[in-house]
Design a protein around this motif. Structure first.
Motif, PDB file in Angstrom:
ATOM      1  N   THR A   1      51.751  16.255  54.961  1.00  0.00           N
ATOM      2  CA  THR A   1      51.500  17.555  54.230  1.00  0.00           C
ATOM      3  C   THR A   1      49.756  17.877  54.520  1.00  0.00           C
ATOM      4  OG1 THR A   1      53.073  17.274  52.680  1.00  0.00           O
ATOM      5  CG2 THR A   1      51.451  18.860  52.038  1.00  0.00           C
ATOM      6  N   PHE A   2      49.772  19.159  54.650  1.00  0.00           N
ATOM      7  CA  PHE A   2      48.422  19.808  54.680  1.00  0.00           C
ATOM      8  C   PHE A   2      48.531  21.025  53.682  1.00  0.00           C
ATOM      9  CE2 PHE A   2      48.336  17.743  58.764  1.00  0.00           C
ATOM     10  CZ  PHE A   2      47.141  17.104  58.941  1.00  0.00           C
ATOM     11  N   GLU A   3      47.490  21.192  52.663  1.00  0.00           N
ATOM     12  CA  GLU A   3      47.736  22.292  51.589  1.00  0.00           C
ATOM     13  C   GLU A   3      46.428  23.086  51.989  1.00  0.00           C
ATOM     14  OE1 GLU A   3      48.546  22.752  46.879  1.00  0.00           O
ATOM     15  OE2 GLU A   3      46.912  21.353  47.551  1.00  0.00           O
ATOM     16  N   LEU A   4      46.837  24.207  52.453  1.00  0.00           N
ATOM     17  CA  LEU A   4      45.640  25.258  52.620  1.00  0.00           C
ATOM     18  C   LEU A   4      45.472  26.042  51.138  1.00  0.00           C
ATOM     19  CD1 LEU A   4      46.269  26.729  56.233  1.00  0.00           C
ATOM     20  CD2 LEU A   4      44.226  25.823  55.411  1.00  0.00           C
ATOM     21  N   VAL A   5      44.453  26.133  50.675  1.00  0.00           N
ATOM     22  CA  VAL A   5      44.028  26.772  49.313  1.00  0.00           C
ATOM     23  C   VAL A   5      43.191  28.139  49.677  1.00  0.00           C
ATOM     24  CG1 VAL A   5      43.025  26.897  47.113  1.00  0.00           C
ATOM     25  CG2 VAL A   5      44.354  24.917  47.854  1.00  0.00           C
ATOM     26  N   PHE A   6      43.519  29.172  49.128  1.00  0.00           N
ATOM     27  CA  PHE A   6      42.648  30.403  49.280  1.00  0.00           C
ATOM     28  C   PHE A   6      42.253  30.963  48.086  1.00  0.00           C
ATOM     29  CE2 PHE A   6      45.728  30.120  52.772  1.00  0.00           C
ATOM     30  CZ  PHE A   6      44.995  30.429  53.898  1.00  0.00           C
ATOM     31  N   LEU A   7      40.947  30.948  47.946  1.00  0.00           N
ATOM     32  CA  LEU A   7      40.345  31.714  46.716  1.00  0.00           C
ATOM     33  C   LEU A   7      39.678  32.942  47.114  1.00  0.00           C
ATOM     34  CD1 LEU A   7      38.393  28.218  45.694  1.00  0.00           C
ATOM     35  CD2 LEU A   7      40.705  28.953  44.956  1.00  0.00           C
ATOM     36  N   THR A   8      39.789  33.775  45.970  1.00  0.00           N
ATOM     37  CA  THR A   8      39.194  35.002  46.091  1.00  0.00           C
ATOM     38  C   THR A   8      38.574  35.674  44.842  1.00  0.00           C
ATOM     39  OG1 THR A   8      40.991  35.954  47.626  1.00  0.00           O
ATOM     40  CG2 THR A   8      39.754  37.653  46.625  1.00  0.00           C
ATOM     41  N   GLY A   9      37.389  36.078  44.831  1.00  0.00           N
ATOM     42  CA  GLY A   9      36.683  36.754  43.844  1.00  0.00           C
ATOM     43  C   GLY A   9      35.539  37.635  44.040  1.00  0.00           C
ATOM     44  N   TRP A  10      35.116  38.420  43.310  1.00  0.00           N
ATOM     45  CA  TRP A  10      34.258  39.581  43.515  1.00  0.00           C
ATOM     46  C   TRP A  10      33.104  39.453  42.700  1.00  0.00           C
ATOM     47  CZ3 TRP A  10      35.665  43.676  46.571  1.00  0.00           C
ATOM     48  CH2 TRP A  10      37.200  43.662  46.973  1.00  0.00           C
ATOM     49  N   SER A  11      31.916  39.866  43.269  1.00  0.00           N
ATOM     50  CA  SER A  11      30.624  39.897  42.710  1.00  0.00           C
ATOM     51  C   SER A  11      30.791  40.967  41.445  1.00  0.00           C
ATOM     52  CB  SER A  11      29.637  40.168  43.589  1.00  0.00           C
ATOM     53  OG  SER A  11      28.547  40.357  42.955  1.00  0.00           O
ATOM     54  N   PRO A  12      30.558  40.699  40.489  1.00  0.00           N
ATOM     55  CA  PRO A  12      30.654  41.678  39.326  1.00  0.00           C
ATOM     56  C   PRO A  12      30.199  43.053  39.453  1.00  0.00           C
ATOM     57  CG  PRO A  12      29.821  39.500  38.286  1.00  0.00           C
ATOM     58  CD  PRO A  12      29.629  39.475  39.883  1.00  0.00           C
ATOM     59  N   HIS A  13      30.976  44.153  38.836  1.00  0.00           N
ATOM     60  CA  HIS A  13      30.532  45.407  39.030  1.00  0.00           C
ATOM     61  C   HIS A  13      31.128  46.120  38.062  1.00  0.00           C
ATOM     62  CE1 HIS A  13      30.398  49.631  40.528  1.00  0.00           C
ATOM     63  NE2 HIS A  13      29.161  49.146  41.155  1.00  0.00           N
ATOM     64  N   GLU A  14      30.568  47.255  37.338  1.00  0.00           N
ATOM     65  CA  GLU A  14      31.076  47.718  36.118  1.00  0.00           C
ATOM     66  C   GLU A  14      32.373  48.534  36.430  1.00  0.00           C
ATOM     67  OE1 GLU A  14      28.139  51.820  36.656  1.00  0.00           O
ATOM     68  OE2 GLU A  14      27.816  50.531  35.051  1.00  0.00           O
ATOM     69  N   SER A  15      32.582  48.994  37.649  1.00  0.00           N
ATOM     70  CA  SER A  15      34.016  49.575  37.696  1.00  0.00           C
ATOM     71  C   SER A  15      35.060  48.590  37.948  1.00  0.00           C
ATOM     72  CB  SER A  15      33.801  50.556  39.175  1.00  0.00           C
ATOM     73  OG  SER A  15      33.830  49.508  40.323  1.00  0.00           O
ATOM     74  N   GLN A  16      34.994  47.294  37.868  1.00  0.00           N
ATOM     75  CA  GLN A  16      36.131  46.420  37.958  1.00  0.00           C
ATOM     76  C   GLN A  16      36.808  46.601  36.682  1.00  0.00           C
ATOM     77  OE1 GLN A  16      34.041  43.125  38.946  1.00  0.00           O
ATOM     78  NE2 GLN A  16      33.798  43.430  41.199  1.00  0.00           N
ATOM     79  N   GLN A  17      38.161  46.247  36.871  1.00  0.00           N
ATOM     80  CA  GLN A  17      39.086  46.059  35.731  1.00  0.00           C
ATOM     81  C   GLN A  17      38.539  44.894  34.921  1.00  0.00           C
ATOM     82  OE1 GLN A  17      42.914  45.812  37.826  1.00  0.00           O
ATOM     83  NE2 GLN A  17      43.426  47.823  37.130  1.00  0.00           N
ATOM     84  N   LYS A  18      38.683  45.320  33.563  1.00  0.00           N
ATOM     85  CA  LYS A  18      38.499  43.855  32.642  1.00  0.00           C
ATOM     86  C   LYS A  18      39.799  43.653  32.246  1.00  0.00           C
ATOM     87  CE  LYS A  18      34.149  44.982  32.351  1.00  0.00           C
ATOM     88  NZ  LYS A  18      34.073  45.881  33.778  1.00  0.00           N
ATOM     89  N   PRO A  19      39.726  41.913  32.295  1.00  0.00           N
ATOM     90  CA  PRO A  19      41.047  41.477  31.696  1.00  0.00           C
ATOM     91  C   PRO A  19      41.451  41.565  30.082  1.00  0.00           C
ATOM     92  CG  PRO A  19      39.336  39.645  31.745  1.00  0.00           C
ATOM     93  CD  PRO A  19      38.602  40.991  32.505  1.00  0.00           C
ATOM     94  N   LEU A  20      43.032  41.818  30.024  1.00  0.00           N
ATOM     95  CA  LEU A  20      43.245  42.186  28.591  1.00  0.00           C
ATOM     96  C   LEU A  20      43.142  40.897  27.838  1.00  0.00           C
ATOM     97  CD1 LEU A  20      46.520  43.869  29.562  1.00  0.00           C
ATOM     98  CD2 LEU A  20      44.469  44.978  28.663  1.00  0.00           C
ATOM     99  N   ARG A  21      42.869  41.192  26.542  1.00  0.00           N
ATOM    100  CA  ARG A  21      42.571  39.995  25.662  1.00  0.00           C
ATOM    101  C   ARG A  21      44.354  39.275  25.569  1.00  0.00           C
ATOM    102  NH1 ARG A  21      44.771  39.858  20.754  1.00  0.00           N
ATOM    103  NH2 ARG A  21      44.966  42.216  20.637  1.00  0.00           N
ATOM    104  N   PRO A  22      44.178  38.020  25.794  1.00  0.00           N
ATOM    105  CA  PRO A  22      45.392  36.967  25.903  1.00  0.00           C
ATOM    106  C   PRO A  22      46.382  37.479  24.811  1.00  0.00           C
ATOM    107  CG  PRO A  22      43.649  35.605  26.140  1.00  0.00           C
ATOM    108  CD  PRO A  22      43.039  36.924  25.698  1.00  0.00           C
ATOM    109  N   GLY A  23      47.737  37.918  25.106  1.00  0.00           N
ATOM    110  CA  GLY A  23      48.768  38.189  24.105  1.00  0.00           C
ATOM    111  C   GLY A  23      48.889  39.685  23.837  1.00  0.00           C
TER     112      GLY A  23
END
Length: 290
Positions: A237-259
């Motif tokens: 088994t070989f597991e390829l993992v992909f990570l994606t992230g953005w440099s912060p910017h005011e136009s980006q969506q903000k995560p909702l409060r849990p629940g």
């Protein structure tokens, strides 16, 4: 920017040994994981649907990746990355982060190299990689040598790797995995491929003396018995993992409060939830037929 090193913490990897292994790599013979990573990253970039004009690539294998992004700056995955702050709208860190002494530090440097609202994409090996080899080597060494030494590098689990993005200050973090089932004639064919990949043991605490004559013969027997594949082969088994992230910017969506969600995602998409364990088995690759 200067990297801070914890002088009290022992080194996990032997950097000189790692450099030698990478220098001897033959990805023209065993570059199939890089090929798969390239295809996946290309698809993800198409999904982003944005034109990037100042890309950079961080990789220990520049010959394999220098043509991936036209006009990209290509730098090695050194402890201090040779990237200018705020100079790039896209940084791809490919096939090296699993060997990083300080993976968060690598991601922080990538974020600092991004312009506001720039994209970081990572392709690396994950924790399920070579779990079969790790198991049989441990058992064989215990039987033959009466003890254990580290022979397969530890790699991060996807749940932990995704958290590294947030720790590095990146927004909208996403982590996903692509397991690859590969079959080989024998353990020795697998080890030959690992040498050609530049992925053999470079742990600082590895056993450096020549192993007893019967160690790998016993491991090969255990492997064939414990992880058989069709036609008398063995499975790896070989597991390829992909990570994606953005440099912060005011136009980006903000995560909702849990629940606070008003509806389940599955209902919104008019689909059903599924169990990760029930996913189809990935396509397999045959190796070691030469």
């Amino acid at each position: 920017m200067t990297a801070k090193t914890d002088m009290t913490r022992p080194k996990l990897f032997d950097q000189e040994a790692l450099f030698r292994r990478r220098a001897r790599a033959r990805l023209d013979r065993a570059g199939f994981l890089h090929d798969e990573a390239r295809l996946e990253l290309q698809e993800r970039l198409l999904d982003v649907n944005r034109a990037f004009t100042a890309p950079a690539i961080v990789t220990p294998f520049p010959d394999q990746w220098s043509d991936f992004l036209p006009g990209a700056v290509v730098v090695p995955d050194d402890e201090v990355l040779a990237l200018d702050p705020g100079a790039h709208d896209l940084v791809c860190h490919v096939m090296g982060l699993h060997w990083a002494e300080d993976p968060v530090g690598q991601l922080v440097q990538c974020r600092r190299a991004l312009k506001s609202d720039g994209l970081l994409m990572v392709a690396m090996l994950g924790g399920e990689t070579l779990h079969e080899l790790r198991a049989v080597l441990a058992q064989a060494e215990s039987e033959v040598m009466g003890g254990l030494s580290p022979r397969v590098a530890p790699m991060g689990e996807i749940r932990d790797l995704g958290g590294l993005l947030s720790r590095a200050g990146l927004s909208l973090p996403v982590a996903d995995r692509l397991p690859q089932r590969v079959t080989y004639q024998t353990l020795f064919h697998l080890m030959h491929d690992l040498r050609d990949m530049g992925e053999t043991n470079a742990l600082a605490a590895r056993h450096k003396a020549a192993p007893p004559r019967g160690l790998f013969a016993r491991a090969a027997q255990l492997y064939a018995d414990s992880f058989p594949a069709e036609d008398g082969r063995i499975a790896a088994t070989f597991e390829l993992v992909f990570l994606t992230g953005w440099s912060p910017h005011e136009s980006q969506q903000k995560p909702l409060r849990p629940g606070s969600a008003a509806a389940r995602l599955a209902e919104a998409l008019e689909t059903t939830e599924f169990d990760e364990a029930a996913r189809p088995v990935p396509a397999q690759t045959k190796r070691g037929q030469e």
